[in-house]
Motif scaffolding. Structure first.
Motif, PDB file in Angstrom:
ATOM      1  N   SER A  36       0.822  -1.212   0.000  1.00 40.07           N
ATOM      2  CA  SER A  36       0.000   0.000   0.000  1.00 40.07           C
ATOM      3  C   SER A  36       0.854   1.258   0.000  1.00 40.07           C
ATOM      4  O   SER A  36       0.526   2.239  -0.682  1.00 40.07           O
ATOM      5  N   CYS A  44      -5.050  -4.581  -4.666  1.00 36.19           N
ATOM      6  CA  CYS A  44      -5.884  -5.542  -3.940  1.00 36.19           C
ATOM      7  C   CYS A  44      -5.511  -6.971  -4.328  1.00 36.19           C
ATOM      8  O   CYS A  44      -5.473  -7.868  -3.479  1.00 36.19           O
ATOM      9  N   CYS A  61      -4.216  -9.865  -1.762  1.00 30.69           N
ATOM     10  CA  CYS A  61      -4.898 -11.162  -1.672  1.00 30.69           C
ATOM     11  C   CYS A  61      -3.930 -12.305  -1.916  1.00 30.69           C
ATOM     12  O   CYS A  61      -3.988 -13.350  -1.248  1.00 30.69           O
ATOM     13  N   ALA A 113      -6.133  -7.303   3.982  1.00 36.34           N
ATOM     14  CA  ALA A 113      -7.245  -6.827   3.161  1.00 36.34           C
ATOM     15  C   ALA A 113      -7.638  -5.408   3.538  1.00 36.34           C
ATOM     16  O   ALA A 113      -7.868  -4.560   2.659  1.00 36.34           O
ATOM     17  N   CYS A 156      -4.896  -2.743   2.377  1.00 27.96           N
ATOM     18  CA  CYS A 156      -4.760  -2.510   0.942  1.00 27.96           C
ATOM     19  C   CYS A 156      -6.052  -2.042   0.288  1.00 27.96           C
ATOM     20  O   CYS A 156      -6.028  -1.292  -0.679  1.00 27.96           O
ATOM     21  N   CYS A 157      -7.178  -2.529   0.787  1.00 32.62           N
ATOM     22  CA  CYS A 157      -8.438  -2.271   0.089  1.00 32.62           C
ATOM     23  C   CYS A 157      -9.383  -1.421   0.904  1.00 32.62           C
ATOM     24  O   CYS A 157     -10.423  -1.059   0.467  1.00 32.62           O
TER      25      CYS A 157
END
Length: 373
Positions: free
Chosen positions: A298, A325, A329, A369, A372-373
């Motif tokens: 990120s 993303c 993952c 998760a 990053c998302c």
């Protein structure tokens, strides 16, 4: 290739590789700092020394919580400003990261020195580990301004498109730490306190390298007037960096609760309180690898996000979001695979420890998760 091309025109996979790979290495280097201490202290064969180092984990995580809040927030504001071609705003954001992170380090140093006993007791130290943990904390305290500053300023260096330079600063400091650890821990017989001295020196080295780059960036040059506080800029940095702060703060709470439960219930078992604390401390180091992989991805992608968002290139923002993303993952999947393999090797003695580790790995995947998302 100039920095504008890197941010706004070359294909997304190439941009991600150029920025994210050095950033991931830099983030993992942060883990190596701490793991090196645990490794060399472990060579003393004294579980109390390892437990003492483990008990201080919340201090480092709190350092990184503020470093990430200032660094990620400041990097986001600076990169968006550069995309909008608002150089003065980018300079104000970068200057705020520099003075706010150093000031927060001074606050931490003073707080640790003044309230060391209640803090270490809160972290789970007992009569056997307090003196050792105190020695470690004492030497880490005066390194707090350098530790927080170098970590926070590295984000701004990446926002300038210099992800490789930020990585070099981190790596040189880590090498210094690894070289000095055995000298202070074993050679001078200082144990956990020696590990803290080596870590502080390593971070001072990183500070000096990042410091000289921050004031000689490619995109702008900081001057005295840039250090005058700009409240709208500070407010936006706080808003954009606060989620990262909360992520790290949740890890601090989990660590403190775990250490105190082990101190209370471990003392009632045949293993005692300190051995389980030492083991969980080492497991938490592994947990930080999972989190820092996501942080590295990120942090490397964020300057590209910010620049293109500021420049109005929302098509690239969407593509980059999909790539980042996907990378997180994939990282979480690899960690799950490792976790399952290692659990099959667990012994009867460490059954409870491995159940705890499993929950930590599951938490780590969730963190990947969310980061990053």
């Amino acid at each position: 290739m100039n920095d504008n091309e890197l941010m706004k025109s070359i294909p997304i996979p190439q941009s991600v590789a150029k920025m994210a790979i050095p950033s991931i290495i830099s983030s993992l280097v942060t883990v190596v700092y701490n793991m090196a201490d645990t490794f060399f202290v472990g060579q003393t064969g004294d579980p109390l020394q390892v437990a003492a180092v483990s008990l201080t984990n919340p201090i480092f995580i709190l350092f990184m919580a503020f470093a990430n809040m200032f660094g990620m927030g400041g990097s986001a504001v600076a990169s968006m400003a550069m995309g909008e071609k608002k150089e003065e705003r980018a300079k104000k954001a970068s200057a705020f990261v520099a003075y706010a992170s150093f000031f927060m380090g001074i606050v931490f140093a003073a707080s640790l020195l003044l309230f060391m006993r209640p803090l270490l007791t809160l972290f789970g130290a007992d009569a056997q580990t307090y003196a050792l943990a105190r020695g470690y904390t004492l030497h880490i305290s005066y390194g707090a301004p350098f530790i927080i500053w170098s970590a926070a300023a590295s984000f701004v260096v990446r926002a300038d498109g210099a992800s490789r330079e930020a990585m070099i600063g981190s790596m040189i400091g880590t090498i210094a730490n690894i070289v000095l650890d055995p000298v202070f821990i074993s050679g001078l017989g200082m144990g956990a306190a020696g590990a803290a001295i080596a870590t502080t020196i390593g971070n001072i080295v990183s500070f000096l390298i990042v410091f000289q780059y921050l004031f000689h960036t490619k995109s702008f040059q900081l001057k005295a007037s840039d250090f005058v506080p700009d409240l709208p800029v500070i407010g936006q940095i706080g808003k954009l960096g606060f989620s990262s702060f909360l992520t790290q703060l949740s890890i601090v709470i989990i660590t403190i609760v775990s250490m105190n439960m082990l101190a209370k219930y471990g003392a009632q078992s045949k293993y005692g309180a300190n051995d389980p604390q030492a083991i969980i401390g080492m497991v938490m180091k592994v947990f930080t690898i999972a989190v820092n992989l996501a942080v590295g991805i990120s942090a490397g992608c964020q300057p590209i996000f910010g620049f293109n968002y500021g420049a109005g290139r929302y098509d690239r923002v969407r593509k980059l979001l999909a790539w980042s993303c996907g990378a997180c993952c994939a990282s979480a999947s690899l960690q799950q695979f490792y976790s399952r393999r290692s659990r099959r090797r667990s012994s009867a003695f460490s059954g409870q420890i491995h159940r705890t580790r499993r929950s930590i790995w599951n938490l780590a995947q969730g963190r990947c998760a969310s980061i990053c998302c």
